[in-house]
Write an enzyme that holds these catalytic residues in place. Structure first.
Site, PDB file in Angstrom:
ATOM      1  N   HIS A 103      -1.301   2.690  -5.046  1.00 21.25           N
ATOM      2  CA  HIS A 103      -1.037   4.084  -5.423  1.00 21.25           C
ATOM      3  C   HIS A 103       0.349   4.475  -4.936  1.00 21.25           C
ATOM      4  O   HIS A 103       0.998   3.734  -4.199  1.00 21.25           O
ATOM      5  CB  HIS A 103      -2.086   5.031  -4.813  1.00 21.25           C
ATOM      6  CG  HIS A 103      -2.159   4.908  -3.315  1.00 21.25           C
ATOM      7  ND1 HIS A 103      -1.219   5.443  -2.461  1.00 21.25           N
ATOM      8  CD2 HIS A 103      -3.061   4.288  -2.514  1.00 21.25           C
ATOM      9  CE1 HIS A 103      -1.525   5.160  -1.211  1.00 21.25           C
ATOM     10  NE2 HIS A 103      -2.633   4.454  -1.207  1.00 21.25           N
ATOM     11  N   HIS A 118      -9.670  -2.672   7.001  1.00 19.25           N
ATOM     12  CA  HIS A 118      -9.190  -1.469   6.316  1.00 19.25           C
ATOM     13  C   HIS A 118      -9.459  -1.591   4.822  1.00 19.25           C
ATOM     14  O   HIS A 118      -9.846  -2.646   4.323  1.00 19.25           O
ATOM     15  CB  HIS A 118      -7.703  -1.279   6.597  1.00 19.25           C
ATOM     16  CG  HIS A 118      -7.244   0.135   6.574  1.00 19.25           C
ATOM     17  ND1 HIS A 118      -6.466   0.638   5.548  1.00 19.25           N
ATOM     18  CD2 HIS A 118      -7.452   1.158   7.441  1.00 19.25           C
ATOM     19  CE1 HIS A 118      -6.197   1.912   5.790  1.00 19.25           C
ATOM     20  NE2 HIS A 118      -6.795   2.260   6.926  1.00 19.25           N
ATOM     21  N   HIS A 131       2.340   8.622   4.876  1.00 16.87           N
ATOM     22  CA  HIS A 131       1.402   9.673   5.285  1.00 16.87           C
ATOM     23  C   HIS A 131       1.977  10.505   6.432  1.00 16.87           C
ATOM     24  O   HIS A 131       1.725  11.709   6.527  1.00 16.87           O
ATOM     25  CB  HIS A 131       0.075   9.066   5.732  1.00 16.87           C
ATOM     26  CG  HIS A 131      -0.871   8.762   4.615  1.00 16.87           C
ATOM     27  ND1 HIS A 131      -1.219   9.690   3.663  1.00 16.87           N
ATOM     28  CD2 HIS A 131      -1.556   7.624   4.304  1.00 16.87           C
ATOM     29  CE1 HIS A 131      -2.079   9.143   2.817  1.00 16.87           C
ATOM     30  NE2 HIS A 131      -2.289   7.889   3.169  1.00 16.87           N
ATOM     31  N   ASP A 165       0.833  -1.198   0.000  1.00 15.90           N
ATOM     32  CA  ASP A 165       0.000   0.000   0.000  1.00 15.90           C
ATOM     33  C   ASP A 165       0.872   1.253   0.000  1.00 15.90           C
ATOM     34  O   ASP A 165       1.683   1.461   0.891  1.00 15.90           O
ATOM     35  CB  ASP A 165      -0.914  -0.014   1.230  1.00 15.90           C
ATOM     36  CG  ASP A 165      -2.072   0.951   1.113  1.00 15.90           C
ATOM     37  OD1 ASP A 165      -1.851   2.093   0.656  1.00 15.90           O
ATOM     38  OD2 ASP A 165      -3.191   0.574   1.483  1.00 15.90           O
ATOM     39  N   THR A 172      -7.895  -1.803   1.810  1.00 12.39           N
ATOM     40  CA  THR A 172      -7.351  -2.786   0.870  1.00 12.39           C
ATOM     41  C   THR A 172      -7.789  -4.205   1.192  1.00 12.39           C
ATOM     42  O   THR A 172      -8.277  -4.912   0.299  1.00 12.39           O
ATOM     43  CB  THR A 172      -5.824  -2.667   0.798  1.00 12.39           C
ATOM     44  OG1 THR A 172      -5.482  -1.329   0.415  1.00 12.39           O
ATOM     45  CG2 THR A 172      -5.238  -3.635  -0.203  1.00 12.39           C
ATOM     46  N   SER A 179      -7.193   4.315  -1.529  1.00 11.93           N
ATOM     47  CA  SER A 179      -6.902   2.881  -1.476  1.00 11.93           C
ATOM     48  C   SER A 179      -8.126   2.002  -1.687  1.00 11.93           C
ATOM     49  O   SER A 179      -8.008   0.881  -2.187  1.00 11.93           O
ATOM     50  CB  SER A 179      -6.268   2.526  -0.127  1.00 11.93           C
ATOM     51  OG  SER A 179      -5.005   3.119   0.015  1.00 11.93           O
TER      52      SER A 179
END
Length: 495
Positions: free
Chosen positions: A364, A174, A326, A63, A176, A113
């Site tokens: 991504h 979550h 992030h 991810d 994904t 995501s």
């Protein structure tokens, strides 16, 4: 020199027939760069597409690990092994087939995501912040789920008898991991949803009860216990109802595990629910010995499903690469990337290229950047060091920007590490602080960023995919993200 002579020296006859140039005619033929590249060429020439039927499919999703982040993970992994780093090769980078993947969502240039993972599991692009709804689905609109839920790869393969597993270092609910089994108008409806819609944790257990999900391993225990009840990790529930979803999973035949010892002791071939933390699992830099790594979970998932003579589909997510990016924290992002690469290597060892399609990709990229003209072997999480004109390795002297200060190799275009800070009048101003190598290499260091934001953002640029096994050769060129589903579906359907 006449034209024919020039052609002959190039290794092509005047009649259009090629022949090898004698190595003694090429001055650099003894160079390791030359011989290594030629060996790679011969290996690629010998590679033959596998057009057999895929018994197993493993989709690895790092991810937030696009081409840029993957580049940094490569160097980081190599430098951990004592190399300069640039020459290192990650396990999946050895795979013979590579493609670039376009990641945008139906209504977003920079993707989220949920719909990116959904695209890979459904074969269609999706709407920002939704999971597995058609283009008519609307974010946060419960009513828009009606009539817009799409068919999933997990549903297709489980109907044909295959087992299905999900592994994630994020919460098991979550974005994904949820894309393998859930359909929702809001990726954040993990433990609660509006009346008329079903939250993601319930959908996970419903999938286990229906036999479309056999193994679910990750964090997020708080989403599976009744309100007011502590989790096995002594955390508070996030639910607002009295549902005990762990008990429901056990009633459906799943073995519940909550730590590494329990995971390793789990019965092979049995359905399994593993929830190892209250929320997301630990970053690899802080992971306690009692908590399984992404490689540990991957091995356990394969052991749980490999006995199925019809095969399995496994999706493995390295979720915390994204979270560290992030945060603007490159060190943790890259360490989790290394852990993810180990999971790929372990899965590869446990499976057969003849009947197992393995795809490694990302959902991504992030707004990550790489600064300066740095010398070979510059620590990827440290300061940019000068190019050594008298040798291979860097000079050991930091490069200086026009403000006279050194700078780190890695930076972010936005995020918590911004050099701009808010002033009393609400404006933003800043100058770059001087950073030492010791500070830059610290695991807690936040790389300098430009635009001030509480959390760094995704990027819309392409990601890579690497593939091996049946029909892996279909992954080449530049493709839409939803194309990955079609490759997987063709591989398991081929006659």
């Amino acid at each position: 020199m006449n034209r024919v002579a020039r052609i002959l020296l190039a290794g092509v006859s005047a009649f259009g027939m090629s022949f090898p140039v004698l190595s003694q005619d090429i001055v650099q033929s003894d160079s390791v760069w030359y011989t290594d590249a030629d060996a790679k060429l011969q290996a690629m020439i010998a590679t033959q597409p596998n057009t057999g039927k895929a018994k197993n499919v493993i989709l690895f999703v790092a991810d937030g690990q696009g081409v840029g982040t993957n580049y940094a993970v490569r160097l980081f992994a190599g430098q951990l092994e004592g190399k300069l780093g640039e020459e290192h090769v990650l396990p999946y980078e050895e795979y013979p087939y590579t493609a670039l993947i376009k990641t945008y969502n139906i209504n977003a240039q920079t993707p989220d995501s949920a719909p990116t993972a959904g695209a890979m599991n459904s074969g269609v692009k999706q709407v920002f912040n939704t999971i597995n709804l058609s283009e008519d689905g609307r974010h946060d609109n419960c009513a828009s789920e009606e009539g817009n839920k799409v068919t999933l790869f997990s549903e297709i393969v489980s109907e044909s008898g295959k087992s299905v597993g999900v592994v994630s270092t994020a919460r098991a609910t979550h974005a994904t991991p949820a894309a393998v089994y859930a359909k929702t108008a809001n990726r954040n409806w993990e433990a609660t949803a509006p009346e008329g819609c079903t939250d993601i944790a319930i959908q996970a257990i419903e999938a286990m009860e229906a036999g479309t999900l056999d193994v679910l391993l990750g964090g997020g225990a708080r989403n599976f216990v009744p309100t007011g009840v502590k989790t096995v990790h002594d955390g508070d529930s996030s639910r607002k109802d009295d549902l005990d979803l762990v008990a429901r999973a056990e009633a459906a035949g799943a073995h519940f595990v909550s730590d590494l010892a329990g995971l390793e002791a789990a019965e092979a071939g049995a359905p399994m629910l593993g929830l190892f933390t209250n929320s997301d699992m630990s970053y690899e830099t802080e992971r306690p010995e009692t908590e399984p790594s992404v490689a540990d979970m991957t091995v356990a998932a394969i052991k749980a499903m490999e006995g199925n003579e019809d095969g399995f589909y496994l999706m493995v997510e390295g979720g915390r690469v994204d979270h560290a990016n992030h945060a603007g924290n490159a060190n943790r992002a890259f360490m989790d990337g290394v852990a993810f690469a180990e999971a790929v290597a372990r899965a590869d060892e446990m499976t057969n290229d003849e009947d197992t399609l393995i795809i490694v990709t990302a959902d991504h990229e992030h707004a990550i950047a790489f600064n300066g003209y740095c010398g070979r072997g510059t620590p990827i999480t440290g300061l940019c060091m000068g190019v050594n004109s008298d040798g291979v390795e860097h000079t050991g002297e930091p490069m200086l920007a026009d403000d006279g200060k050194p700078y780190s190799v890695v930076g972010y275009l936005n995020g918590a590490g911004s050099v701009l800070t808010e002033q009393a009048d609400g404006s933003y101003f800043g100058t770059r602080p001087t950073v030492t190598q010791e500070e830059a290499l610290d695991v807690d260091y936040l790389q300098q960023a430009l635009i001030p934001m509480g959390g760094e953002t995704h990027s819309g640029e392409d990601v890579a995919s690497w593939a091996k096994g049946p029909w892996a050769h279909l992954l080449s060129g530049t493709q839409e993200q939803n194309y990955i589903f079609h490759v997987m579906n063709h591989a398991v359907s081929a006659e």
